[in-house]
Motif scaffolding. Structure first.
Motif, PDB file in Angstrom:
ATOM      1  N   LEU A  63     -20.755 -53.504  16.059  1.00  0.00           N
ATOM      2  CA  LEU A  63     -20.454 -52.300  15.285  1.00  0.00           C
ATOM      3  C   LEU A  63     -21.354 -52.256  14.051  1.00  0.00           C
ATOM      4  O   LEU A  63     -21.359 -53.184  13.242  1.00  0.00           O
ATOM      5  N   ASP A  64     -22.098 -51.170  13.954  1.00  0.00           N
ATOM      6  CA  ASP A  64     -23.039 -50.926  12.860  1.00  0.00           C
ATOM      7  C   ASP A  64     -22.398 -49.837  12.010  1.00  0.00           C
ATOM      8  O   ASP A  64     -22.424 -48.661  12.380  1.00  0.00           O
ATOM      9  N   VAL A  65     -21.796 -50.242  10.880  1.00  0.00           N
ATOM     10  CA  VAL A  65     -20.989 -49.301  10.091  1.00  0.00           C
ATOM     11  C   VAL A  65     -21.792 -48.798   8.890  1.00  0.00           C
ATOM     12  O   VAL A  65     -22.298 -49.591   8.092  1.00  0.00           O
ATOM     13  N   HIS A  66     -21.880 -47.495   8.779  1.00  0.00           N
ATOM     14  CA  HIS A  66     -22.676 -46.806   7.755  1.00  0.00           C
ATOM     15  C   HIS A  66     -21.698 -46.140   6.783  1.00  0.00           C
ATOM     16  O   HIS A  66     -21.073 -45.136   7.126  1.00  0.00           O
ATOM     17  N   LEU A  67     -21.591 -46.715   5.589  1.00  0.00           N
ATOM     18  CA  LEU A  67     -20.650 -46.192   4.593  1.00  0.00           C
ATOM     19  C   LEU A  67     -21.323 -45.136   3.730  1.00  0.00           C
ATOM     20  O   LEU A  67     -22.208 -45.464   2.928  1.00  0.00           O
ATOM     21  N   MET A  68     -20.894 -43.903   3.878  1.00  0.00           N
ATOM     22  CA  MET A  68     -21.356 -42.816   3.002  1.00  0.00           C
ATOM     23  C   MET A  68     -20.214 -42.526   2.032  1.00  0.00           C
ATOM     24  O   MET A  68     -19.582 -41.453   2.080  1.00  0.00           O
ATOM     25  N   ILE A  69     -19.939 -43.524   1.186  1.00  0.00           N
ATOM     26  CA  ILE A  69     -18.803 -43.425   0.266  1.00  0.00           C
ATOM     27  C   ILE A  69     -19.204 -43.984  -1.095  1.00  0.00           C
ATOM     28  O   ILE A  69     -20.069 -44.851  -1.179  1.00  0.00           O
ATOM     29  N   ILE A  70     -18.568 -43.441  -2.142  1.00  0.00           N
ATOM     30  CA  ILE A  70     -18.842 -43.992  -3.479  1.00  0.00           C
ATOM     31  C   ILE A  70     -18.081 -45.305  -3.645  1.00  0.00           C
ATOM     32  O   ILE A  70     -17.028 -45.501  -3.039  1.00  0.00           O
ATOM     33  N   ASP A  71     -18.622 -46.190  -4.453  1.00  0.00           N
ATOM     34  CA  ASP A  71     -18.026 -47.487  -4.759  1.00  0.00           C
ATOM     35  C   ASP A  71     -17.580 -48.238  -3.488  1.00  0.00           C
ATOM     36  O   ASP A  71     -16.396 -48.558  -3.320  1.00  0.00           O
ATOM     37  N   PRO A  72     -18.515 -48.489  -2.594  1.00  0.00           N
ATOM     38  CA  PRO A  72     -18.155 -49.088  -1.291  1.00  0.00           C
ATOM     39  C   PRO A  72     -17.605 -50.503  -1.371  1.00  0.00           C
ATOM     40  O   PRO A  72     -16.959 -50.963  -0.423  1.00  0.00           O
ATOM     41  N   ASP A  73     -17.800 -51.188  -2.504  1.00  0.00           N
ATOM     42  CA  ASP A  73     -17.290 -52.570  -2.645  1.00  0.00           C
ATOM     43  C   ASP A  73     -15.788 -52.643  -2.342  1.00  0.00           C
ATOM     44  O   ASP A  73     -15.292 -53.659  -1.881  1.00  0.00           O
ATOM     45  N   ARG A  74     -15.083 -51.550  -2.618  1.00  0.00           N
ATOM     46  CA  ARG A  74     -13.628 -51.530  -2.404  1.00  0.00           C
ATOM     47  C   ARG A  74     -13.243 -51.803  -0.957  1.00  0.00           C
ATOM     48  O   ARG A  74     -12.131 -52.210  -0.677  1.00  0.00           O
ATOM     49  N   TYR A  75     -14.172 -51.526  -0.025  1.00  0.00           N
ATOM     50  CA  TYR A  75     -13.807 -51.576   1.396  1.00  0.00           C
ATOM     51  C   TYR A  75     -14.598 -52.589   2.209  1.00  0.00           C
ATOM     52  O   TYR A  75     -14.522 -52.588   3.432  1.00  0.00           O
ATOM     53  N   ILE A  76     -15.345 -53.464   1.547  1.00  0.00           N
ATOM     54  CA  ILE A  76     -16.179 -54.423   2.294  1.00  0.00           C
ATOM     55  C   ILE A  76     -15.305 -55.349   3.149  1.00  0.00           C
ATOM     56  O   ILE A  76     -15.558 -55.537   4.341  1.00  0.00           O
ATOM     57  N   GLU A  77     -14.275 -55.884   2.566  1.00  0.00           N
ATOM     58  CA  GLU A  77     -13.387 -56.787   3.318  1.00  0.00           C
ATOM     59  C   GLU A  77     -12.697 -56.039   4.462  1.00  0.00           C
ATOM     60  O   GLU A  77     -12.578 -56.554   5.579  1.00  0.00           O
ATOM     61  N   TYR A  91     -27.906 -46.734  -1.328  1.00  0.00           N
ATOM     62  CA  TYR A  91     -28.579 -47.016  -2.613  1.00  0.00           C
ATOM     63  C   TYR A  91     -28.005 -46.108  -3.705  1.00  0.00           C
ATOM     64  O   TYR A  91     -27.753 -46.558  -4.820  1.00  0.00           O
ATOM     65  N   GLU A  92     -27.789 -44.836  -3.363  1.00  0.00           N
ATOM     66  CA  GLU A  92     -27.397 -43.846  -4.370  1.00  0.00           C
ATOM     67  C   GLU A  92     -25.919 -43.953  -4.747  1.00  0.00           C
ATOM     68  O   GLU A  92     -25.463 -43.278  -5.674  1.00  0.00           O
ATOM     69  N   ALA A  93     -25.164 -44.773  -4.000  1.00  0.00           N
ATOM     70  CA  ALA A  93     -23.714 -44.841  -4.224  1.00  0.00           C
ATOM     71  C   ALA A  93     -23.279 -46.147  -4.880  1.00  0.00           C
ATOM     72  O   ALA A  93     -22.086 -46.365  -5.065  1.00  0.00           O
ATOM     73  N   CYS A  94     -24.263 -47.016  -5.200  1.00  0.00           N
ATOM     74  CA  CYS A  94     -23.927 -48.339  -5.738  1.00  0.00           C
ATOM     75  C   CYS A  94     -24.495 -48.497  -7.144  1.00  0.00           C
ATOM     76  O   CYS A  94     -25.712 -48.404  -7.329  1.00  0.00           O
TER      77      CYS A  94
END
Ligand code: DX5
Ligand code: ZN
Length: 217
Positions: A63-77, A91-94
């Motif tokens: 599974l290659d998951v592409h996060l188009m979300i702000i502050d993605p650190d919240r959902y890494i786990e 790049y633009e969301a971090c």
């Protein structure tokens, strides 16, 4: 050399998710590409964790998951638990991209960074040695079925050069508007992974579309 093919589930029939996942399982595709959109970083909302859990149940490929979300650190786990092997943030969301990349790796996933069409390759100069994959957006993120932006060819070549200069083994992924019309030029420009949504799932013969993409060198 042929590229890795990652059909984008965004274009699948969600009423027949098991069938469409099985089609990818039986095909020459290499990965499942999964687009997560939050309605903030991009103007659209795609789907969330329960749908990814269903894909995880059926998928027999990475599974290659592409996060188009702000502050993605919240959902890494969360996405590690949902079976992501590659996790890509924008790049633009971090605010702290280096830290986000390290966090993804600390959870045992390959770390990717995606660039919007307007973001120059040279912004990656100080992070290229840390990432496993760069996803070049060849459309503005948020929707499937858009037209490929031609400037992506030049960006792909620039990125390939940057990767070479840094002796990195980072993969180049192209996402958006990929078809059998632009695949050959993308591969010759340096692309390693081709994401294809509409071209595969909106066709009468998705298996054939995947096979054709896979055999373009
Ligand atoms: C766009 C998504 C893409 C999309 C590609 O925001 O990141 O992965 O699903 O779809 P096509 O191949 O239809 O452009
Ligand atoms: Zn995507």
């Amino acid at each position: 050399m042929s590229s890795l093919i990652a059909p984008s589930i965004l274009a699948a029939d969600f009423g027949n998710l098991e069938r469409d996942c099985n089609m990818v399982n039986c095909s020459e595709a290499d990965w499942f590409h999964i687009d997560i959109m939050d309605g903030l970083f991009v103007p659209n909302i795609s789907f969330g964790m329960p749908v990814v859990a269903a894909i995880q149940k059926y998928a027999q490929k990475p599974l290659d998951v592409h996060l188009m979300i702000i502050d993605p650190d919240r959902y890494i786990e969360t996405f590690q638990k949902l079976g992501a092997e590659v996790l890509t943030v924008h790049y633009e969301a971090c605010n702290h991209l280096h830290s986000s990349i390290q966090k993804i790796k600390s959870y045992g996933m390959k770390a990717g960074v995606a660039l919007n069409p307007h973001t120059p390759i040279n912004h990656l100069r100080d992070i290229i040695q840390d990432v496993d994959l760069v996803c070049l957006m060849s459309v503005n993120p948020g929707f499937g079925g858009q037209s490929f932006i031609e400037n992506t060819f030049i960006k792909t070549m620039e990125l390939k050069q940057l990767i070479k200069e840094n002796h990195s083994d980072c993969l180049i992924e192209i996402d958006g508007g990929v078809t059998n019309q632009n695949a050959a030029q993308l591969i010759s420009s340096g692309a390693d992974v081709l994401v294809a949504g509409s071209h595969v799932f909106k066709s009468d013969d998705p298996l054939e579309k995947i096979k054709t993409l896979k055999n373009i060198t």
